[in-house]
Scaffold this motif. Structure first.
Motif, PDB file in Angstrom:
ATOM      1  N   ARG A  66       3.545   3.104   6.507  1.00  0.00           N
ATOM      2  CA  ARG A  66       3.218   4.084   5.178  1.00  0.00           C
ATOM      3  C   ARG A  66       4.772   4.637   4.404  1.00  0.00           C
ATOM      4  O   ARG A  66       5.715   4.876   5.438  1.00  0.00           O
ATOM      5  CB  ARG A  66       2.619   5.106   5.779  1.00  0.00           C
ATOM      6  CG  ARG A  66       1.217   4.923   6.185  1.00  0.00           C
ATOM      7  CD  ARG A  66       0.260   4.781   5.257  1.00  0.00           C
ATOM      8  NE  ARG A  66      -1.209   4.059   5.573  1.00  0.00           N
ATOM      9  CZ  ARG A  66      -2.305   4.539   5.040  1.00  0.00           C
ATOM     10  NH1 ARG A  66      -2.372   5.279   4.177  1.00  0.00           N
ATOM     11  NH2 ARG A  66      -3.163   4.005   5.453  1.00  0.00           N
ATOM     12  N   LYS A  67       4.723   4.923   3.347  1.00  0.00           N
ATOM     13  CA  LYS A  67       5.726   5.430   2.568  1.00  0.00           C
ATOM     14  C   LYS A  67       5.953   6.972   3.277  1.00  0.00           C
ATOM     15  O   LYS A  67       5.174   7.395   3.975  1.00  0.00           O
ATOM     16  CB  LYS A  67       5.413   5.579   1.051  1.00  0.00           C
ATOM     17  CG  LYS A  67       5.520   4.091   0.657  1.00  0.00           C
ATOM     18  CD  LYS A  67       5.240   3.982  -0.985  1.00  0.00           C
ATOM     19  CE  LYS A  67       4.022   4.301  -1.178  1.00  0.00           C
ATOM     20  NZ  LYS A  67       3.669   4.200  -2.911  1.00  0.00           N
ATOM     21  N   ASP A  81      -1.411  -2.484   4.482  1.00  0.00           N
ATOM     22  CA  ASP A  81      -0.944  -2.038   5.807  1.00  0.00           C
ATOM     23  C   ASP A  81      -1.046  -2.958   6.945  1.00  0.00           C
ATOM     24  O   ASP A  81      -2.290  -2.772   7.490  1.00  0.00           O
ATOM     25  CB  ASP A  81      -1.396  -0.547   6.007  1.00  0.00           C
ATOM     26  CG  ASP A  81      -0.704   0.184   7.066  1.00  0.00           C
ATOM     27  OD1 ASP A  81       0.075  -0.500   7.723  1.00  0.00           O
ATOM     28  OD2 ASP A  81      -1.099   1.501   7.517  1.00  0.00           O
ATOM     29  N   GLY A 125       2.953  -6.105   3.628  1.00  0.00           N
ATOM     30  CA  GLY A 125       3.344  -4.843   3.813  1.00  0.00           C
ATOM     31  C   GLY A 125       2.834  -4.036   5.082  1.00  0.00           C
ATOM     32  O   GLY A 125       1.674  -4.527   5.433  1.00  0.00           O
ATOM     33  N   ILE A 135      13.132   5.573   0.521  1.00  0.00           N
ATOM     34  CA  ILE A 135      12.627   4.114   0.368  1.00  0.00           C
ATOM     35  C   ILE A 135      13.649   3.513  -0.317  1.00  0.00           C
ATOM     36  O   ILE A 135      14.227   3.649  -1.512  1.00  0.00           O
ATOM     37  CB  ILE A 135      11.518   4.000  -0.622  1.00  0.00           C
ATOM     38  CG1 ILE A 135      10.217   4.736  -0.060  1.00  0.00           C
ATOM     39  CG2 ILE A 135      11.134   2.716  -1.254  1.00  0.00           C
ATOM     40  CD1 ILE A 135       8.967   4.751  -0.855  1.00  0.00           C
ATOM     41  N   LYS A 177      11.237  -3.356   0.038  1.00  0.00           N
ATOM     42  CA  LYS A 177      11.207  -2.049  -0.023  1.00  0.00           C
ATOM     43  C   LYS A 177      10.812  -1.668   1.354  1.00  0.00           C
ATOM     44  O   LYS A 177       9.999  -1.939   1.875  1.00  0.00           O
ATOM     45  CB  LYS A 177      10.356  -1.408  -1.022  1.00  0.00           C
ATOM     46  CG  LYS A 177      10.235  -1.823  -2.539  1.00  0.00           C
ATOM     47  CD  LYS A 177       9.431  -1.067  -3.329  1.00  0.00           C
ATOM     48  CE  LYS A 177       9.514  -1.605  -4.857  1.00  0.00           C
ATOM     49  NZ  LYS A 177       8.577  -1.125  -5.871  1.00  0.00           N
ATOM     50  N   LEU A 189       7.676  -3.268   2.832  1.00  0.00           N
ATOM     51  CA  LEU A 189       6.892  -4.181   1.575  1.00  0.00           C
ATOM     52  C   LEU A 189       8.009  -5.211   1.277  1.00  0.00           C
ATOM     53  O   LEU A 189       8.866  -4.997   0.682  1.00  0.00           O
ATOM     54  CB  LEU A 189       6.469  -3.517   0.467  1.00  0.00           C
ATOM     55  CG  LEU A 189       5.783  -4.402  -0.648  1.00  0.00           C
ATOM     56  CD1 LEU A 189       4.395  -4.758  -0.194  1.00  0.00           C
ATOM     57  CD2 LEU A 189       5.458  -3.490  -2.077  1.00  0.00           C
ATOM     58  N   TRP A 194       1.320   0.874   0.942  1.00  0.00           N
ATOM     59  CA  TRP A 194       2.041   0.319  -0.117  1.00  0.00           C
ATOM     60  C   TRP A 194       0.932  -0.224  -0.995  1.00  0.00           C
ATOM     61  O   TRP A 194       0.076  -0.681  -0.581  1.00  0.00           O
ATOM     62  CB  TRP A 194       2.958  -0.846   0.472  1.00  0.00           C
ATOM     63  CG  TRP A 194       3.942  -0.417   1.331  1.00  0.00           C
ATOM     64  CD1 TRP A 194       3.964  -0.482   2.681  1.00  0.00           C
ATOM     65  CD2 TRP A 194       5.209  -0.022   1.121  1.00  0.00           C
ATOM     66  NE1 TRP A 194       5.211  -0.196   3.148  1.00  0.00           N
ATOM     67  CE2 TRP A 194       5.775   0.323   2.214  1.00  0.00           C
ATOM     68  CE3 TRP A 194       5.981   0.624  -0.162  1.00  0.00           C
ATOM     69  CZ2 TRP A 194       7.308   0.865   2.379  1.00  0.00           C
ATOM     70  CZ3 TRP A 194       6.988   0.807  -0.235  1.00  0.00           C
ATOM     71  CH2 TRP A 194       7.748   1.212   1.303  1.00  0.00           C
TER      72      TRP A 194
END
Length: 323
Positions: free
Chosen positions: A190-191, A221, A187, A8, A23, A178, A197
């Motif tokens: 997915r991370k 999302d 956002g 990230i 991010k 995000l 987020w």
């Protein structure tokens, strides 16, 4: 050859008199300078087209025009078209022609010391304001300047900037990000650990000090969230608090605005514009409109016992769904 591990990355900068941040999930060898430059360029486009603080911006040129049809860049036109739609649906609670009124009270680009103008001054300026005076030609991206009309898109442009930056990141191959501009967020994806987020819904100053209300966390999302209220820009005069959000129907800032109004939508532009419209309408009328329009909205209002929270059915469903 295996792909590089994902991290990230956090980027940030200045725009529209505030800050932006992003991010994003990217490979460790991804050129972050290029991504930063791309986001900044999109936000600079919004400023160049829609900032009343820039004398040579497209909106400033429109505001100075003597009259007639004015051709606008497509981004500017799209935001103006969305602003008109929200104005129509809200009965003028949102009004993109509120520019002269903003300046009269001491807000905006032509700001002087904030004050309560005389009734005659308000009436004179109110005659130049009104979203119904604005006509659009979608085929040619044209807007009619009837003479003396001054647009102000500050209540929707930051949200559009978020959308523009988000769209560019998708095109650049970023699968999750995000993006935030001045508190408006969007956002998607997915991370690296598979989690969405998550953002904390903005509050009121007294809520920050624990007002007994549960924190509201949203998972974004493919969604956006914007918050309007009186914690950001306001002034007090004669024992009355005036917010920076204007009710063009009355020719004055909203009096005793909600501490915070949050809207969740599919894009940040509409979340931003609707948060302003619902703030102008007030908690009761705003909640009724949110229910009719299917808007996910949360209202945080002050009463004699502190803070009171209400929200629409669509907002409750988003909290239950965690999105």
């Amino acid at each position: 050859m295996t792909s590089s591990p994902l991290d990230i990355a956090t980027l940030g900068g200045q725009t529209m008199g505030t800050t932006w941040s992003a991010k994003l999930v990217a490979g460790r060898n991804r050129d972050l300078h290029a991504l930063h430059a791309g986001i900044q360029a999109r936000l600079d486009t919004v400023v160049a087209q829609m900032s009343t603080w820039e004398p040579q911006s497209d909106i400033s040129r429109y505001n100075r025009a003597a009259g007639g049809w004015q051709r606008l860049p497509p981004e500017f036109f799209n935001v103006l078209q969305a602003a008109q739609a929200i104005a129509r649906s809200s009965g003028g609670a949102f009004d993109p022609t509120v520019g002269p009124m903003v300046e009269l009270w001491g807000f905006g680009a032509g700001a002087h010391p904030q004050r309560v103008p005389a009734a005659a001054e308000i009436a004179a300026v109110a005659a130049r304001v009104g979203w119904q005076r604005l006509e659009l030609r979608p085929d040619g991206h044209e807007a009619l300047q009837p003479g003396g009309l001054q647009l102000d898109l500050s209540a929707i442009a930051k949200g559009f900037g978020v959308d523009l930056a988000t769209a560019w990141l998708r095109q650049a191959g970023i699968d999750a990000a995000l993006v935030e501009v001045g508190g408006e967020l969007a956002g998607y994806g997915r991370k690296p650990d598979g989690a969405p987020w998550q953002v904390l819904v903005e509050s009121a100053p007294e809520e920050d000090d624990a007002a007994g209300l549960p924190p509201r966390v949203l998972a974004l999302d493919g969604m956006a969230v914007a918050t309007s209220g009186d914690r950001w820009h306001r002034f007090d005069a004669g024992g009355q608090r005036y917010s920076h959000t204007f009710d063009a129907r009355l020719g004055r800032p909203v009096v005793s605005a909600a501490a915070a109004v949050t809207v969740v939508a599919e894009d940040a532009m509409h979340a931003d514009g609707w948060a302003t419209a619902l703030t102008v309408m007030g908690a009761q009328a705003g909640l009724e409109l949110a229910e009719r329009e299917g808007l996910a909205a949360r209202f945080l209002v002050r009463d004699g016992n502190g803070l009171r929270e209400t929200f629409s059915g669509a907002f409750a469903a988003r909290m239950e769904a965690g999105a």
